[in-house]
Write a protein that holds these residues in place. Structure first.
Motif, PDB file in Angstrom:
ATOM      1  N   TYR A  67       0.818  -1.203   0.000  1.00 35.28           N
ATOM      2  CA  TYR A  67       0.000   0.000   0.000  1.00 35.28           C
ATOM      3  C   TYR A  67       0.859   1.264   0.000  1.00 35.28           C
ATOM      4  O   TYR A  67       0.339   2.370   0.067  1.00 35.28           O
ATOM      5  CB  TYR A  67      -0.933   0.010   1.210  1.00 35.28           C
ATOM      6  CG  TYR A  67      -2.143  -0.894   1.048  1.00 35.28           C
ATOM      7  CD1 TYR A  67      -3.388  -0.370   0.725  1.00 35.28           C
ATOM      8  CD2 TYR A  67      -2.036  -2.276   1.192  1.00 35.28           C
ATOM      9  CE1 TYR A  67      -4.500  -1.190   0.568  1.00 35.28           C
ATOM     10  CE2 TYR A  67      -3.140  -3.111   1.038  1.00 35.28           C
ATOM     11  CZ  TYR A  67      -4.367  -2.552   0.727  1.00 35.28           C
ATOM     12  OH  TYR A  67      -5.469  -3.369   0.563  1.00 35.28           O
ATOM     13  N   ALA A  68       2.157   1.096  -0.081  1.00 30.07           N
ATOM     14  CA  ALA A  68       3.089   2.221  -0.199  1.00 30.07           C
ATOM     15  C   ALA A  68       4.415   1.670  -0.683  1.00 30.07           C
ATOM     16  O   ALA A  68       4.695   0.472  -0.550  1.00 30.07           O
ATOM     17  CB  ALA A  68       3.265   2.932   1.148  1.00 30.07           C
ATOM     18  N   LEU A  69       5.230   2.537  -1.244  1.00 32.41           N
ATOM     19  CA  LEU A  69       6.600   2.190  -1.598  1.00 32.41           C
ATOM     20  C   LEU A  69       7.539   2.961  -0.685  1.00 32.41           C
ATOM     21  O   LEU A  69       7.305   4.146  -0.404  1.00 32.41           O
ATOM     22  CB  LEU A  69       6.893   2.542  -3.057  1.00 32.41           C
ATOM     23  CG  LEU A  69       6.316   1.605  -4.116  1.00 32.41           C
ATOM     24  CD1 LEU A  69       6.600   2.138  -5.515  1.00 32.41           C
ATOM     25  CD2 LEU A  69       6.901   0.195  -3.976  1.00 32.41           C
ATOM     26  N   PRO A  70       8.594   2.319  -0.213  1.00 35.71           N
ATOM     27  CA  PRO A  70       9.500   3.007   0.717  1.00 35.71           C
ATOM     28  C   PRO A  70      10.288   4.120   0.032  1.00 35.71           C
ATOM     29  O   PRO A  70      10.790   3.954  -1.080  1.00 35.71           O
ATOM     30  CB  PRO A  70      10.428   1.890   1.197  1.00 35.71           C
ATOM     31  CG  PRO A  70      10.375   0.859   0.123  1.00 35.71           C
ATOM     32  CD  PRO A  70       8.995   0.931  -0.447  1.00 35.71           C
ATOM     33  N   LYS A  71      10.366   5.228   0.697  1.00 32.82           N
ATOM     34  CA  LYS A  71      11.220   6.337   0.263  1.00 32.82           C
ATOM     35  C   LYS A  71      12.654   6.065   0.670  1.00 32.82           C
ATOM     36  O   LYS A  71      13.595   6.429  -0.031  1.00 32.82           O
ATOM     37  CB  LYS A  71      10.720   7.636   0.892  1.00 32.82           C
ATOM     38  CG  LYS A  71      11.656   8.833   0.757  1.00 32.82           C
ATOM     39  CD  LYS A  71      11.092  10.034   1.486  1.00 32.82           C
ATOM     40  CE  LYS A  71      12.060  11.209   1.493  1.00 32.82           C
ATOM     41  NZ  LYS A  71      13.208  10.959   2.393  1.00 32.82           N
ATOM     42  N   ASP A  72      12.832   5.433   1.836  1.00 39.31           N
ATOM     43  CA  ASP A  72      14.163   5.232   2.383  1.00 39.31           C
ATOM     44  C   ASP A  72      14.092   4.269   3.553  1.00 39.31           C
ATOM     45  O   ASP A  72      13.012   3.809   3.941  1.00 39.31           O
ATOM     46  CB  ASP A  72      14.766   6.563   2.853  1.00 39.31           C
ATOM     47  CG  ASP A  72      13.772   7.385   3.691  1.00 39.31           C
ATOM     48  OD1 ASP A  72      12.960   6.785   4.415  1.00 39.31           O
ATOM     49  OD2 ASP A  72      13.809   8.624   3.616  1.00 39.31           O
ATOM     50  N   VAL A  73      15.240   3.980   4.125  1.00 34.76           N
ATOM     51  CA  VAL A  73      15.306   3.197   5.353  1.00 34.76           C
ATOM     52  C   VAL A  73      16.478   3.743   6.161  1.00 34.76           C
ATOM     53  O   VAL A  73      17.535   4.034   5.597  1.00 34.76           O
ATOM     54  CB  VAL A  73      15.452   1.682   5.076  1.00 34.76           C
ATOM     55  CG1 VAL A  73      16.723   1.373   4.305  1.00 34.76           C
ATOM     56  CG2 VAL A  73      15.397   0.876   6.374  1.00 34.76           C
ATOM     57  N   GLY A  74      16.273   3.940   7.446  1.00 33.25           N
ATOM     58  CA  GLY A  74      17.293   4.564   8.293  1.00 33.25           C
ATOM     59  C   GLY A  74      17.667   3.690   9.476  1.00 33.25           C
ATOM     60  O   GLY A  74      17.010   3.751  10.514  1.00 33.25           O
ATOM     61  N   PRO A  75      18.687   2.858   9.349  1.00 33.23           N
ATOM     62  CA  PRO A  75      19.099   2.011  10.471  1.00 33.23           C
ATOM     63  C   PRO A  75      19.704   2.820  11.611  1.00 33.23           C
ATOM     64  O   PRO A  75      20.161   3.952  11.423  1.00 33.23           O
ATOM     65  CB  PRO A  75      20.154   1.079   9.852  1.00 33.23           C
ATOM     66  CG  PRO A  75      20.034   1.259   8.381  1.00 33.23           C
ATOM     67  CD  PRO A  75      19.514   2.639   8.163  1.00 33.23           C
ATOM     68  N   SER A  76      19.731   2.223  12.780  1.00 32.58           N
ATOM     69  CA  SER A  76      20.385   2.834  13.931  1.00 32.58           C
ATOM     70  C   SER A  76      21.622   2.014  14.291  1.00 32.58           C
ATOM     71  O   SER A  76      21.631   0.790  14.136  1.00 32.58           O
ATOM     72  CB  SER A  76      19.422   2.911  15.127  1.00 32.58           C
ATOM     73  OG  SER A  76      18.878   1.637  15.417  1.00 32.58           O
ATOM     74  N   VAL A  77      22.657   2.710  14.745  1.00 39.58           N
ATOM     75  CA  VAL A  77      23.927   2.059  15.067  1.00 39.58           C
ATOM     76  C   VAL A  77      24.531   2.742  16.296  1.00 39.58           C
ATOM     77  O   VAL A  77      23.946   3.659  16.868  1.00 39.58           O
ATOM     78  CB  VAL A  77      24.921   2.141  13.885  1.00 39.58           C
ATOM     79  CG1 VAL A  77      24.381   1.406  12.668  1.00 39.58           C
ATOM     80  CG2 VAL A  77      25.244   3.587  13.535  1.00 39.58           C
ATOM     81  N   LEU A  78      25.717   2.289  16.668  1.00 38.94           N
ATOM     82  CA  LEU A  78      26.446   2.884  17.790  1.00 38.94           C
ATOM     83  C   LEU A  78      27.433   3.914  17.245  1.00 38.94           C
ATOM     84  O   LEU A  78      28.335   3.576  16.479  1.00 38.94           O
ATOM     85  CB  LEU A  78      27.193   1.798  18.566  1.00 38.94           C
ATOM     86  CG  LEU A  78      27.997   2.269  19.785  1.00 38.94           C
ATOM     87  CD1 LEU A  78      27.058   2.765  20.886  1.00 38.94           C
ATOM     88  CD2 LEU A  78      28.886   1.142  20.303  1.00 38.94           C
ATOM     89  N   PHE A  79      27.251   5.168  17.608  1.00 32.94           N
ATOM     90  CA  PHE A  79      28.192   6.231  17.261  1.00 32.94           C
ATOM     91  C   PHE A  79      29.188   6.375  18.421  1.00 32.94           C
ATOM     92  O   PHE A  79      28.822   6.217  19.591  1.00 32.94           O
ATOM     93  CB  PHE A  79      27.466   7.562  17.070  1.00 32.94           C
ATOM     94  CG  PHE A  79      26.605   7.630  15.842  1.00 32.94           C
ATOM     95  CD1 PHE A  79      27.010   8.368  14.739  1.00 32.94           C
ATOM     96  CD2 PHE A  79      25.388   6.960  15.779  1.00 32.94           C
ATOM     97  CE1 PHE A  79      26.222   8.449  13.601  1.00 32.94           C
ATOM     98  CE2 PHE A  79      24.585   7.030  14.641  1.00 32.94           C
ATOM     99  CZ  PHE A  79      25.006   7.766  13.551  1.00 32.94           C
ATOM    100  N   TYR A  80      30.446   6.704  18.103  1.00 31.47           N
ATOM    101  CA  TYR A  80      31.411   6.901  19.190  1.00 31.47           C
ATOM    102  C   TYR A  80      32.380   8.037  18.859  1.00 31.47           C
ATOM    103  O   TYR A  80      32.691   8.302  17.697  1.00 31.47           O
ATOM    104  CB  TYR A  80      32.168   5.611  19.520  1.00 31.47           C
ATOM    105  CG  TYR A  80      33.017   5.052  18.405  1.00 31.47           C
ATOM    106  CD1 TYR A  80      34.370   5.381  18.289  1.00 31.47           C
ATOM    107  CD2 TYR A  80      32.474   4.176  17.464  1.00 31.47           C
ATOM    108  CE1 TYR A  80      35.158   4.863  17.276  1.00 31.47           C
ATOM    109  CE2 TYR A  80      33.253   3.652  16.446  1.00 31.47           C
ATOM    110  CZ  TYR A  80      34.588   3.996  16.362  1.00 31.47           C
ATOM    111  OH  TYR A  80      35.367   3.479  15.346  1.00 31.47           O
TER     112      TYR A  80
END
Length: 456
Positions: free
Chosen positions: A165-178
């Motif tokens: 019912y929609a197409l993804p514009k993007d995907v934003g994973p989360s990670v560990l920043f240091y």
């Protein structure tokens, strides 16, 4: 940038706040009446004085994002000279204003939808089923990240399965920043970009990075923060709901263990700031000013962090009993207003925006990973001349991470109740086992009450 629709405690997730001023104006793009004369779901318009068909599309975002989006639309109009696209910019309270527009018949033809809003709107019948359009288009869904595509599926009963019912514009994973400068100053090796730390290794590192110079129990520098607990939960083999989403199972041993571990990082080991510390300065500000050495955050923060005056990089989430890192990714999708009179033209627009050319242009900003796997492996995403050095960590995260818990069910009152109660754990008032067992009956009740179709 992603609008992640969630209400977590400060320790849980950071809300992506989007600033605004736009109101509910009238939009071009389709007739306010369907062919049967019934009230429709888009503002009256159609062919303009220049003989062009007008479509409308909503968006949010900061000026640099809007500028790129305007470029995308201009490219589309150049390739389709018989069409004109009006951008409806709603940079604040997007969901609230879109609710009003959908109810009042003034919503645009194409609607930006966060993955958190998608379930509510699709289950209310606001979006067009686009599966046949996709099947007959040049879009190769096999080239998309599964987690990006599947979160926009619906089968009239459950999310994550059925038709698109929609197409993804993007995907934003989360990670560990240091903060690499802090690691250098303290003579500590950087976390591996390939091999995730175990929970024990992560705790040990966070302890080494925590500095309490006067021993007053209020560190001048914390090892880690904020603590996004979902990744710890999933990596330890726990989950929120059972497979058919009919029972709250956060009380199972591996889940309780992960939640208690997260709480102990603050309350027992004091390597993460407590709520009082965060009242004075939020976790983002603490990381940006060097008061936190490691922080969990999403790809969307990269353009901001590229302005920092210290060196930094990224690493995978720590891994629990499964041995694999986890975490959640956010996403935005393009949906078509079910009441548009121009579904073919609306799909043509989102086909371009979600296609490879549109993905490459959007990726240049650095906010997100393109939904096409092949594009994510290209320099347009990796941007080797810019931070982070190990951008491939985001690709690994996109392969393994799940949509956030807010995508599990159309009605999330059960999740709201959980989030309201979790601060009792994060603040050390109750143990994980005590709290989750206490709230389980009410969470189960709200789950069933809000999502009766899952129990049919």
């Amino acid at each position: 940038m992603f609008k992640i629709n969630r209400k977590w405690s400060t320790f849980v997730v950071l809300t992506i706040v989007i600033a605004i001023a736009a109101g509910c104006s009238a939009f071009g793009g389709a007739s306010n009446s369907n062919s049967n004369g019934q009230s429709g779901g888009v503002e009256e318009s159609g062919v303009n004085d220049d003989g062009k068909l007008e479509l409308s599309i909503s968006t949010w975002g900061l000026p640099d994002e809007v500028e790129v989006f305007e470029q995308l639309i201009a490219n589309f109009e150049e390739d389709n000279p018989d069409m004109e696209v009006n951008i409806v910019h709603i940079p604040q309270d997007y969901a609230g204003k879109m609710n009003t527009m959908l109810a009042g018949g003034t919503a645009p033809d194409v609607i930006f939808t966060s993955d958190g809003d998608f379930g509510r709107w699709v289950s209310a019948g606001q979006f067009l089923n686009i599966q046949d359009y996709v099947d007959n288009s040049d879009i190769n869904t096999d080239a998309f990240w599964d987690s990006a595509l599947n979160r926009y599926k619906w089968n009239d009963r459950a999310l994550g399965t059925g038709d698109l019912y929609a197409l993804p514009k993007d995907v934003g994973p989360s990670v560990l920043f240091y903060n690499k400068d802090i690691f250098d100053e303290m003579g500590l090796p950087y976390p591996s970009p390939e091999k995730p730390m175990s929970f024990d290794e992560f705790l040990e590192l966070a302890q080494k990075l925590t500095v309490d110079e006067n021993g007053d129990g209020k560190p001048e520098q914390y090892g880690v923060g904020p603590l996004w607990w979902e990744g710890f939960l999933w990596s330890n083999g726990g989950d929120l709901l059972n497979e058919d989403k009919t029972e709250f199972i956060l009380n199972e041993p591996q889940a309780v263990e992960a939640l208690q571990y997260v709480a102990d990082l603050t309350n027992e080991y004091k390597v993460a700031p407590d709520t009082k510390s965060l009242d004075a300065m939020n976790a983002d500000q603490m990381f940006e000013t060097g008061k936190i050495a490691m922080a969990f955050n999403g790809r969307w923060i990269v353009p901001t962090y590229r302005q920092l005056d210290f060196d930094w990089d990224v690493a995978p989430y720590p891994a629990g009993k499964t041995g694999e890192p986890s975490g959640w990714s956010g996403s935005v999708g393009y949906a078509i207003n079910k009441n548009t009179n121009y579904p073919d033209e609306a799909f043509k627009l989102i086909e371009y925006l979600s296609g490879e050319e549109g993905q490459r242009i959007q990726t240049e900003l650095g906010f997100a990973i393109p939904t096409y796997k092949d594009v994510a492996d290209e320099e347009v995403f990796l941007q080797s001349d810019k931070k982070p050095e190990h951008a491939e960590v985001f690709i690994m995260a996109a392969e393994t991470q799940r949509p956030g818990p807010w995508t599990l069910t159309p009605n999330n009152k059960w999740l709201d109740h959980l989030n309201q109660k979790l601060p009792e754990l994060w603040n050390g008032e109750k143990s994980a086992e005590e709290l989750i067992n206490e709230i389980k009956p009410e969470v189960d009740r709200l789950l069933k009450e809000g999502n009766p179709e899952l129990f049919e």
